[in-house]
Design a protein around this motif. Structure first.
Motif, PDB file in Angstrom:
ATOM      1  N   GLU A 164       0.839  -1.202   0.000  1.00 33.27           N
ATOM      2  CA  GLU A 164       0.000   0.000   0.000  1.00 33.27           C
ATOM      3  C   GLU A 164       0.880   1.261   0.000  1.00 33.27           C
ATOM      4  OE1 GLU A 164      -3.293   2.192   2.823  1.00 33.27           O
ATOM      5  OE2 GLU A 164      -2.973   0.031   3.079  1.00 33.27           O
ATOM      6  N   LEU A 165       2.002   1.194   0.736  1.00 33.73           N
ATOM      7  CA  LEU A 165       2.942   2.325   0.818  1.00 33.73           C
ATOM      8  C   LEU A 165       3.527   2.644  -0.558  1.00 33.73           C
ATOM      9  CD1 LEU A 165       3.819   3.897   3.358  1.00 33.73           C
ATOM     10  CD2 LEU A 165       5.896   2.542   3.374  1.00 33.73           C
ATOM     11  N   LEU A 166       3.884   1.592  -1.301  1.00 31.27           N
ATOM     12  CA  LEU A 166       4.449   1.783  -2.643  1.00 31.27           C
ATOM     13  C   LEU A 166       3.404   2.361  -3.600  1.00 31.27           C
ATOM     14  CD1 LEU A 166       6.558  -1.497  -3.078  1.00 31.27           C
ATOM     15  CD2 LEU A 166       7.336   0.753  -2.366  1.00 31.27           C
ATOM     16  N   THR A 167       2.150   1.934  -3.432  1.00 30.28           N
ATOM     17  CA  THR A 167       1.068   2.456  -4.277  1.00 30.28           C
ATOM     18  C   THR A 167       0.886   3.955  -4.049  1.00 30.28           C
ATOM     19  OG1 THR A 167      -0.050   0.320  -4.094  1.00 30.28           O
ATOM     20  CG2 THR A 167      -1.367   2.167  -4.916  1.00 30.28           C
ATOM     21  N   VAL A 168       0.927   4.367  -2.779  1.00 38.39           N
ATOM     22  CA  VAL A 168       0.806   5.788  -2.438  1.00 38.39           C
ATOM     23  C   VAL A 168       1.975   6.569  -3.039  1.00 38.39           C
ATOM     24  CG1 VAL A 168       0.864   7.470  -0.546  1.00 38.39           C
ATOM     25  CG2 VAL A 168      -0.514   5.395  -0.339  1.00 38.39           C
ATOM     26  N   ALA A 169       3.194   6.008  -2.900  1.00 41.34           N
ATOM     27  CA  ALA A 169       4.395   6.676  -3.439  1.00 41.34           C
ATOM     28  C   ALA A 169       4.276   6.860  -4.944  1.00 41.34           C
ATOM     29  CB  ALA A 169       5.650   5.870  -3.104  1.00 41.34           C
ATOM     30  N   ASP A 170       3.787   5.838  -5.645  1.00 44.78           N
ATOM     31  CA  ASP A 170       3.618   5.924  -7.097  1.00 44.78           C
ATOM     32  C   ASP A 170       2.606   7.000  -7.462  1.00 44.78           C
ATOM     33  OD1 ASP A 170       5.443   3.953  -7.623  1.00 44.78           O
ATOM     34  OD2 ASP A 170       3.972   2.324  -7.650  1.00 44.78           O
ATOM     35  N   ALA A 171       1.499   7.058  -6.706  1.00 43.81           N
ATOM     36  CA  ALA A 171       0.446   8.035  -6.993  1.00 43.81           C
ATOM     37  C   ALA A 171       0.946   9.464  -6.795  1.00 43.81           C
ATOM     38  CB  ALA A 171      -0.768   7.768  -6.101  1.00 43.81           C
ATOM     39  N   VAL A 172       1.683   9.695  -5.693  1.00 47.20           N
ATOM     40  CA  VAL A 172       2.221  11.043  -5.407  1.00 47.20           C
ATOM     41  C   VAL A 172       3.235  11.444  -6.477  1.00 47.20           C
ATOM     42  CG1 VAL A 172       3.590  12.411  -3.789  1.00 47.20           C
ATOM     43  CG2 VAL A 172       1.812  10.895  -2.925  1.00 47.20           C
ATOM     44  N   ALA A 173       4.099  10.506  -6.863  1.00 48.42           N
ATOM     45  CA  ALA A 173       5.124  10.789  -7.878  1.00 48.42           C
ATOM     46  C   ALA A 173       4.476  11.187  -9.206  1.00 48.42           C
ATOM     47  CB  ALA A 173       6.028   9.576  -8.071  1.00 48.42           C
ATOM     48  N   ARG A 174       3.384  10.476  -9.558  1.00 46.58           N
ATOM     49  CA  ARG A 174       2.688  10.800 -10.815  1.00 46.58           C
ATOM     50  C   ARG A 174       2.023  12.168 -10.737  1.00 46.58           C
ATOM     51  NH1 ARG A 174       1.050   5.497 -10.840  1.00 46.58           N
ATOM     52  NH2 ARG A 174      -0.956   6.070  -9.908  1.00 46.58           N
ATOM     53  N   ARG A 181      14.254   2.183   6.519  1.00 52.78           N
ATOM     54  CA  ARG A 181      14.415   1.701   5.143  1.00 52.78           C
ATOM     55  C   ARG A 181      13.090   1.102   4.676  1.00 52.78           C
ATOM     56  NH1 ARG A 181      18.309   4.187   5.328  1.00 52.78           N
ATOM     57  NH2 ARG A 181      20.507   3.640   5.010  1.00 52.78           N
ATOM     58  N   ILE A 182      12.677   1.492   3.466  1.00 51.47           N
ATOM     59  CA  ILE A 182      11.482   0.903   2.862  1.00 51.47           C
ATOM     60  C   ILE A 182      11.935   0.017   1.712  1.00 51.47           C
ATOM     61  CG2 ILE A 182       9.349   1.380   1.610  1.00 51.47           C
ATOM     62  CD1 ILE A 182       9.204   4.078   3.053  1.00 51.47           C
ATOM     63  N   ASP A 183      11.555  -1.235   1.756  1.00 46.49           N
ATOM     64  CA  ASP A 183      11.915  -2.160   0.684  1.00 46.49           C
ATOM     65  C   ASP A 183      11.209  -1.723  -0.597  1.00 46.49           C
ATOM     66  OD1 ASP A 183      11.618  -4.620  -1.072  1.00 46.49           O
ATOM     67  OD2 ASP A 183      12.998  -5.382   0.466  1.00 46.49           O
ATOM     68  N   ARG A 184      11.985  -1.517  -1.662  1.00 46.48           N
ATOM     69  CA  ARG A 184      11.434  -0.961  -2.898  1.00 46.48           C
ATOM     70  C   ARG A 184      10.544  -1.964  -3.652  1.00 46.48           C
ATOM     71  NH1 ARG A 184      13.296   2.918  -0.234  1.00 46.48           N
ATOM     72  NH2 ARG A 184      14.565   4.557  -1.188  1.00 46.48           N
ATOM     73  N   LYS A 185      10.617  -3.228  -3.283  1.00 49.94           N
ATOM     74  CA  LYS A 185       9.809  -4.245  -3.971  1.00 49.94           C
ATOM     75  C   LYS A 185       8.584  -4.665  -3.168  1.00 49.94           C
ATOM     76  CE  LYS A 185      13.575  -6.150  -6.752  1.00 49.94           C
ATOM     77  NZ  LYS A 185      14.441  -7.335  -6.981  1.00 49.94           N
ATOM     78  N   THR A 186       8.797  -4.858  -1.856  1.00 49.83           N
ATOM     79  CA  THR A 186       7.685  -5.378  -1.037  1.00 49.83           C
ATOM     80  C   THR A 186       6.977  -4.281  -0.240  1.00 49.83           C
ATOM     81  OG1 THR A 186       9.130  -5.773   0.871  1.00 49.83           O
ATOM     82  CG2 THR A 186       8.937  -7.551  -0.769  1.00 49.83           C
ATOM     83  N   GLY A 187       7.654  -3.160  -0.002  1.00 45.72           N
ATOM     84  CA  GLY A 187       7.058  -2.091   0.798  1.00 45.72           C
ATOM     85  C   GLY A 187       7.259  -2.297   2.296  1.00 45.72           C
ATOM     86  N   ASP A 188       8.019  -3.357   2.681  1.00 43.86           N
ATOM     87  CA  ASP A 188       8.269  -3.607   4.110  1.00 43.86           C
ATOM     88  C   ASP A 188       9.128  -2.486   4.692  1.00 43.86           C
ATOM     89  OD1 ASP A 188       6.854  -5.917   3.967  1.00 43.86           O
ATOM     90  OD2 ASP A 188       8.616  -7.229   3.670  1.00 43.86           O
ATOM     91  N   ILE A 189       8.833  -2.130   5.964  1.00 40.46           N
ATOM     92  CA  ILE A 189       9.575  -1.049   6.633  1.00 40.46           C
ATOM     93  C   ILE A 189      10.520  -1.655   7.664  1.00 40.46           C
ATOM     94  CG2 ILE A 189       9.364   1.015   8.077  1.00 40.46           C
ATOM     95  CD1 ILE A 189       6.502   1.338   6.968  1.00 40.46           C
TER      96      ILE A 189
END
Length: 503
Positions: free
Chosen positions: A2-12, A46-54
């Motif tokens: 979910e964290l990665l999805t948010v990051a992608d949305a903000v970046a776009r 650290r946020i894992d760039r593939k899984t989103g784990d913190i």
């Protein structure tokens, strides 16, 4: 995830790099972790760039001597935790994930918003700083006190009231085309400044309308504008088979009319540029006809003589035509009619003839002959080659020698009188002897009459001020600067002496 999805949305949404958004999130989590475990600790997220784990970690550096117990430990302490620990290594403690409270979540949000905003501003600045001198299209977002804020899609720009054409009004939602003339980095973010009055705006509009300009076949050499009223643009063709003026005008004026329409009906004179200054000035004064030009290259001035019936046309309404021609060419232009020029020349001839009659004790015929040959001062006659004087019709070597002798004698008397006057005015000998006597006795008297009597007085002047006092024809700008620097030399000598004494 979910964290990665948010990051992608903000970046776009913000048009910034996804990595920058994730780094902002890491800093937010890191700040929350330090709030919980203590700000003195070196806590990193650290946020894992593939899984989103913190991952939340505490770093401890292995050092010889501990200075900060919260972030450092000795080699012995480290080896109790990890047998093969080495100096300079970091030991990492995994910390349990943070359960964000309301305040911690708010803090994290603020950090993320701030970092994303900084990244967005940096992106805007980097994108637009290289677009200065370009034309952009945008939508009017708001109008405040006549200043227009323009939405360019990926940034906002300001079109100030003084950069708008006269009587030009915009409303929210209007489309606007303008020229980027400056991009600055400021505390509140990058500021993009637009203009519709800048000369470059017209040049770029022509480049859009005239393919030959875009391709570099025709070059725009200069632009001068009275925004909203009239403009002049100088063009030159690098291909002899293409007429630069015709290409800019277009078929039945289609190209120039497109530019005129964008500039709210501003009248445009398209001028052929010329390397010859006189020809260029004559072209720039169109539509007025010019009879004669006299260049004064030293003072960057040009006298233009026009027929009496062309004077008002050459000057233009409120001086507009001559002002734009002056801006376009870079020359100061003086306009006079043929009658005025004739009267001026007659007065000059009369004045010079009178001077020669008085100084050389000759009759008007000889004096007029000297003036007709281009002699303007007694100094020129005194120091010209006698052969040149002897070549004048009716003169011979004896007459030339006699004239030179009389000229030199008159100058000697004048110098004595002026030297006496200079001493009465109190102008020091140091000033008189400066730069191998480049300041003549007459110039020294003028300085004295203007209160310039010592080296310090002279040293305080600027080059232009000196020329205004002694006469622009008497010394060139370079000579004036040389004289003033020579007058200032004693300041530096005194500074050197003072420094030596202190040492």
């Amino acid at each position: 995830m979910e964290l990665l999805t948010v990051a992608d949305a903000v970046a776009r949404e913000k048009s910034i790099d996804r990595e920058q958004v994730l780094e902002a999130m890491e800093q937010a989590i890191q700040k929350a972790g330090r709030s919980k475990y203590g700000h003195e600790h070196d806590i990193r997220a650290r946020i894992d760039r593939k899984t989103g784990d913190i991952r939340l970690m505490r770093f401890m550096e292995v050092v010889e001597q501990v200075e900060n117990e919260a972030t450092q430990l000795t080699l012995d302490q480290a080896r109790r935790m990890k047998r093969d620990a080495e100096l300079g290594e970091f030991l990492i403690d995994e910390l349990p994930p943070i359960d964000f409270g309301r305040i911690a979540a708010q803090t994290a949000k603020q950090v993320i918003v701030q970092k994303v905003r900084e990244a967005e501003r940096e992106r805007q600045y980097n994108e637009y700083k290289d677009r200065v001198t370009e034309i952009v299209n945008g939508l009017v977002k708001r109008v405040e006190y006549g200043n227009v804020t323009v939405d360019l899609g990926r940034a906002e720009a300001i079109l100030r009231r003084d950069e708008l054409l006269p009587r030009e009004n915009f409303r929210n939602g209007d489309r606007v085309r303008a020229y980027i003339y400056d991009v600055r980095k400021e505390a509140r973010g990058p500021q993009i400044f637009l203009s519709r009055t800048h000369p470059g705006f017209m040049a770029k509009l022509f480049a859009q309308e005239v393919p030959e300009i875009y391709d570099g076949i025709i070059e725009i050499k200069a632009v001068a504008r009275d925004p909203g009223s009239r403009a002049k643009i100088a063009v030159v063709s690098h291909d002899s088979s293409i007429d630069p003026v015709g290409a800019c005008v277009g078929m039945r004026g289609s190209r120039v009319q497109a530019v005129v329409g964008e500039l709210q009906g501003e009248k445009i004179d398209i001028i052929p540029w010329s390397q010859d200054a006189a020809t260029f000035v004559v072209n720039a004064l169109a539509p007025a006809e010019v009879s004669k030009v006299v260049l004064d290259e030293e003072n960057n001035r040009i006298e233009v003589v026009v027929p009496d019936d062309q004077l008002s046309l050459a000057i233009g309404r409120r001086g507009q035509n001559v002002r734009l021609a002056s801006q376009l060419t870079g020359w100061d232009i003086d306009i006079m009619t043929e009658a005025e020029e004739s009267e001026k020349r007659s007065e000059e001839t009369r004045t010079r003839s009178q001077l020669f009659i008085q100084a050389l004790d000759v009759d008007d015929v000889i004096a007029h002959l000297l003036v007709a040959e281009g002699f303007t001062t007694v100094e020129e006659i005194a120091f010209v080659d006698t052969d040149e004087l002897a070549e004048i019709e009716g003169f011979d070597a004896d007459v030339a020698a006699e004239l030179q002798e009389r000229a030199q004698a008159w100058l000697a008397v004048q110098d004595e009188e002026m030297t006496e006057r200079r001493k009465q005015l109190g102008v020091s000998d140091e000033v008189a002897e400066l730069v191998d006597g480049k300041l003549t006795p007459t110039m020294l008297v003028k300085l004295g009459e203007n209160g310039v009597k010592t080296l310090d007085d002279l040293a305080d002047l600027a080059g232009d001020e000196l020329r205004d006092i002694v006469g622009k024809d008497a010394v060139s700008p370079d000579e004036a600067n040389e004289i003033i620097m020579a007058a200032r030399a004693h300041w530096f000598a005194d500074d050197g002496a003072g420094t030596g004494a202190t040492a």
